[in-house]
Each structure stands twice: as structure tokens, then as C-alpha cells.
Design a protein around this motif. Structure first.
Motif, PDB file in Angstrom:
ATOM      1  N   PHE A 141       2.114  21.087  69.601  1.00 35.40           N
ATOM      2  CA  PHE A 141       1.552  20.811  68.266  1.00 35.40           C
ATOM      3  C   PHE A 141       0.100  20.370  68.375  1.00 35.40           C
ATOM      4  CE2 PHE A 141       0.911  19.795  63.992  1.00 35.40           C
ATOM      5  CZ  PHE A 141       1.950  20.364  63.260  1.00 35.40           C
ATOM      6  N   ASN A 326       1.558  19.288  58.648  1.00 31.91           N
ATOM      7  CA  ASN A 326       3.011  19.437  58.640  1.00 31.91           C
ATOM      8  C   ASN A 326       3.653  18.055  58.639  1.00 31.91           C
ATOM      9  OD1 ASN A 326       5.360  19.118  60.953  1.00 31.91           O
ATOM     10  ND2 ASN A 326       5.820  20.762  59.504  1.00 31.91           N
ATOM     11  N   CYS A 328       7.410  16.278  59.524  1.00 24.65           N
ATOM     12  CA  CYS A 328       8.682  16.571  60.172  1.00 24.65           C
ATOM     13  C   CYS A 328       9.541  15.311  60.164  1.00 24.65           C
ATOM     14  CB  CYS A 328       8.434  17.054  61.604  1.00 24.65           C
ATOM     15  SG  CYS A 328       9.916  17.633  62.457  1.00 24.65           S
ATOM     16  N   ALA A 341      11.626  14.142  66.241  1.00 24.81           N
ATOM     17  CA  ALA A 341      10.548  14.999  65.728  1.00 24.81           C
ATOM     18  C   ALA A 341       9.400  15.199  66.713  1.00 24.81           C
ATOM     19  CB  ALA A 341      10.024  14.436  64.409  1.00 24.81           C
ATOM     20  N   TYR A 344      10.536  17.969  68.730  1.00 24.41           N
ATOM     21  CA  TYR A 344      10.683  19.139  67.849  1.00 24.41           C
ATOM     22  C   TYR A 344       9.329  19.789  67.565  1.00 24.41           C
ATOM     23  CZ  TYR A 344      12.763  21.912  64.035  1.00 24.41           C
ATOM     24  OH  TYR A 344      13.217  22.946  63.240  1.00 24.41           O
ATOM     25  N   THR A 345       8.331  18.941  67.236  1.00 23.18           N
ATOM     26  CA  THR A 345       7.014  19.497  66.878  1.00 23.18           C
ATOM     27  C   THR A 345       6.289  20.088  68.085  1.00 23.18           C
ATOM     28  OG1 THR A 345       6.028  17.275  67.051  1.00 23.18           O
ATOM     29  CG2 THR A 345       6.660  18.029  64.846  1.00 23.18           C
ATOM     30  N   LEU A 387       8.897  24.261  60.780  1.00 26.81           N
ATOM     31  CA  LEU A 387       7.703  23.398  60.678  1.00 26.81           C
ATOM     32  C   LEU A 387       6.797  23.889  59.539  1.00 26.81           C
ATOM     33  CD1 LEU A 387       6.712  22.851  64.445  1.00 26.81           C
ATOM     34  CD2 LEU A 387       7.786  21.190  62.892  1.00 26.81           C
ATOM     35  N   TRP A 389       4.108  24.187  56.647  1.00 24.66           N
ATOM     36  CA  TRP A 389       2.811  23.525  56.509  1.00 24.66           C
ATOM     37  C   TRP A 389       2.388  23.459  55.055  1.00 24.66           C
ATOM     38  CZ3 TRP A 389      -0.754  27.201  54.727  1.00 24.66           C
ATOM     39  CH2 TRP A 389      -0.408  28.548  54.951  1.00 24.66           C
TER      40      TRP A 389
END
Length: 399
Positions: A141, A326, A328, A341, A344-345, A387, A389
Motif C-alpha cells: 500500500f 482508502n 479499511c 487491516a 490486508y492493505t 480496497l 478508493w
């Protein structure tokens, strides 16, 4: 359809494996490899039985020959490196030796020097080009999506971008007095290093955490943000035309910083080896062993992350400001893939980057940072892969 070798078995790897299995039209077969094979087997057990075939293997990613041997055995189309940044070069060497595309989420960092630079990996450009294979650097990310955000803004909304502020906010609460949301060793090295920002062609250095502001984040509220150095500043300074200033900001609570300061004061964040009872240990590595494993934080972390870019520049001769970000949710991420998260990101963009290469959309010989490719298909997949945006042309500015 393709085969992917995933090196690593931590929280991010768990997300990568889940997302590959959610996209069997792209990932026909995967192999999860790590120094600890039992972690790989546990992941396979969770997800076996779907359309994506799963194998596991033991590999020491510090040893290029072991990685080469595994690549030859499995025959992947791409290697997704979600191991430690210290292992980037050995894995890149293995990909060169076998003619396989490469992807990672963080730039190489020498084990004995707390330094975040792309020079070691950029030195591979000519060799990857000659080999006819692609290396995609920093497809997490930040670095990763933040670079795609900047490329998207440059393509669609600006003739020239002048300033970029990358804002990384974690509003999650795991209930521990002190813990890090990703690898403690990497995290603490990053935070305790001098801050740096890029302005008018050069980097300006600042003492660690010496520049602080307050920002009101959607879904999280007002948070203290601190200026840090982050590796994407180095590549964005080269790849975004007209850029005059780039800064990176991250949120920290006073509680977190107090713990960190005490640990730093007593030498626990040092990477210099010491001898204790006849054995050599690195204090920071010992501290890592004491702290909660980031992978264990998933079930107890509540709240959201908010990561994005505030971008200022000119379009058709007029000043313009743009914010793309984003959010999350930690619990939603855990419910879907068993990781919070932060993992995850990082893991979802790694899988999207691999998809871009495997589909031929970002396939060209050489070593590239993520903002050097067409952002549109990546941005489309962010919305599809979990994800989504958001954008605004009226953000709160930092200055």
C-alpha cells in the motif's frame, strides 16, 4: 491461468494466499514457501479444496540456491516476495537465474544498516531487461497503492503535480499496552530513523518524529501525524513530473511513542549486537521475540485504517487540489482473510500487482516502481478486490 510462488507465511502472506484463491481465473496454482513449513501447511489446510491448487515447501530465502531449486521444481510464472526486506536481493538473484518475474512489497534493507533505499534493487535494471523479465518493486500500500494514486492523479487530473502528502492513519486498537502492526523489527527501525522529505530536488533531513501535525481523517477522526521517511518518496521524486515537494506522514498515539522512547533510551531498539552470557544477540531482534506477533493481532483489533494522498498542482493553468484514499476496517478484513487491516492493505495490492504482470498489462523487461505503469487497471481492481478508493477535490490541507 498461471502459477505463483509465494515466499513468506506471515500475516501479509495469509492475505496473498486468500486473494489468489479468490481469483482462480488468474492463479491456477500456488506454492507457499517459508523457512517454517508448518506455517505454510496451516495456510494450505485453511484453503484447500477450492479451484486454486495449493502446494507448500520449505525454503531459506537467505540462500539463493535454495530459492533457485524451488523455482525449478515448481515452475512458477511469478515469484511474490512477502518475506523480509533483507531477502529481496537473494530472491531477485534467483528470479534472474531462472527467468521468472518478481514482485515485492518493500524495498531491500541491509540487515546491519537501518537504511531504506532503492539503489540496491535499481542496480538490477539492466540484468532484468536483458533477461526479458519484469521486477515490480513495492506493490503493497505504501509503497504501492500510494504510487498508483499519484500516477492516476497525474494521468487524469493534473498537467503538473507540485506537492504530494502521503497520509497513513491507523485508527485500530488491539488492546495491548505496546505492539506493532507489522514486523516489529522493520517497524521500529523505520520509526526511530531520521525523518526526511523531498523538496526542490533534494532530501531535507529532520530528527526522528520532530515534525507533528493534526489531521482529521474520515472514519477515524483527528489524529496526531508525524513526518517520517518512506521509500516511495525516492521513486516518486523521479517519476512524477513537475514535483516540488513530497512528504510522508503516519499516525502514532502518545502511549505508543512513550513506550518506544523508553525502549530506545535503554538500548532495546539498537541493531548493534551485544554479548549476553556468552552469546551474541541483537537487542531489537530480542525485543521482537518479546512483543506480540503481528499475525496474532487480527482477532482483537477494532477500528479502521485510512491511507491516501493529498495532491496539489495545476490543470489547464488553474491550481487544483485532489485527495484520493482508502479506508479499511480491521474486523472486516479479519472476517474475510484472518488478518487485520495492516496486512490486508499490503497483501491485496501484492496480488493485484501480480495480476497486472500475469495478464500482460504491466509486463515489460526491467525493474520498475509501481507508478511507472498505467494506473487505470490497478485502480479498477482495487475496487473489485476489497480496497475501494474515494476521491475529493476539497481536502483539508496540511499547510
Amino acid at each position: 491461468m498461471a502459477k505463483a510462488l509465494i515466499i513468506g507465511a506471515g500475516g501479509v502472506a495469509q492475505v496473498v494466499v486468500h486473494k489468489c484463491c479468490q481469483n482462480p481465473d488468474v492463479f491456477e496454482e500456488i506454492c507457499i514457501a517459508s523457512r517454517t513449513k508448518s506455517k505454510c501447511d496451516a495456510l494450505k489446510e485453511k484453503l484447500d479444496g477450492g479451484k486454486t491448487k495449493i502446494q507448500t515447501a520449505q525454503v531459506d530465502a537467505d540462500k539463493t540456491e535454495e530459492v533457485i531449486e524451488l523455482i525449478k521444481q515448481f515452475g512458477p510464472d511469478i515469484v511474490i516476495n512477502v518475506a523480509l526486506p533483507y531477502q529481496d536481493l537473494t530472491i531477485m538473484d534467483a528470479c534472474l537465474a531462472t527467468g521468472v518475474d518478481y514482485l515485492d512489497t518493500a524495498n531491500y534493507e541491509p540487515l546491519d544498516t537501518a537504511k531504506f533505499e532503492y539503489k540496491w534493487q535499481w542496480a538490477y535494471r539492466e540484468r532484468f531487461e536483458k533477461a526479458g523479465i519484469t521486477a515490480l518493486l513495492g506493490s503493497g500500500f505504501d509503497p504501492g497503492v500510494t504510487g498508483v494514486f499519484c500516477a492516476y492523479a497525474q494521468k487524469h487530473y493534473f498537467d503538473e503535480i507540485h506537492t504530494i502528502d502521503i497520509l497513513d492513519a491507523n485508527g485500530g486498537d488491539h488492546g495491548y499496552p505496546f505492539a506493532t502492526n507489522f514486523n516489529p523489527e522493520i517497524n521500529i527501525r523505520e520509526i526511530t530513523a531520521n525523518g526526511r522529505y523531498w523538496e526542490k530536488g533534494e532530501f531535507v533531513e529532520t530528527p526522528p518524529l520532530s515534525i507533528k501535525k493534526v489531521y482529521d481523517f474520515e472514519g477515524i477522526g483527528e489524529k496526531d501525524i508525524y513526518l517520517l521517511y518512506h521509500e516511495e518518496l525516492e521513486s516518486l521524486a523521479l517519476n512524477i513530473k513537475g514535483i516540488q515537494k513530497i512528504r510522508f506522514w503516519m499516525t502514532f498515539s502518545q502511549n505508543y511513542l512513550t513506550h518506544l522512547k523508553v525502549l530506545e533510551n535503554v538500548g532495546m531498539t539498537s541493531i548493534e549486537p551485544i554479548v549476553y552470557e556468552g552469546r551474541e544477540i541483537v537487542p531489537l531482534q530480542f525485543l521482537k521475540a518479546l512483543l506480540p506477533d503481528p499475525a496474532s493481532l487480527g482477532p482483537r483489533t477494532k477500528g479502521k485504517t485510512n491511507i491516501g494522498c493529498v495532491i496539489q498542482g495545476v490543470k489547464d493553468g488553474q491550481p487544483r487540489t485532489y485527495y484520493v484514499y482508502n479506508m479499511c476496517d480491521h474486523q472486516e478484513a479479519y472476517k474475510e482473510v484472518g488478518s487485520q487491516a495492516i496486512s490486508y492493505t499490503t497483501g491485496v495490492p501484492a496480488v493485484i500487482g501480480a495480476m497486472m504482470i500475469l495478464k500482460g498489462l504491466w509486463k515489460k523487461p526491467g525493474v520498475f516502481n509501481i507508478e511507472e505503469f498505467d494506473p487505470d487497471p490497478f485502480m479498477e481492481q482495487l475496487n473489485k478486490q476489497g480496497l475501494p478508493w474515494h476521491e475529493s477535490f476539497e481536502p483539508v490541507l496540511l499547510d
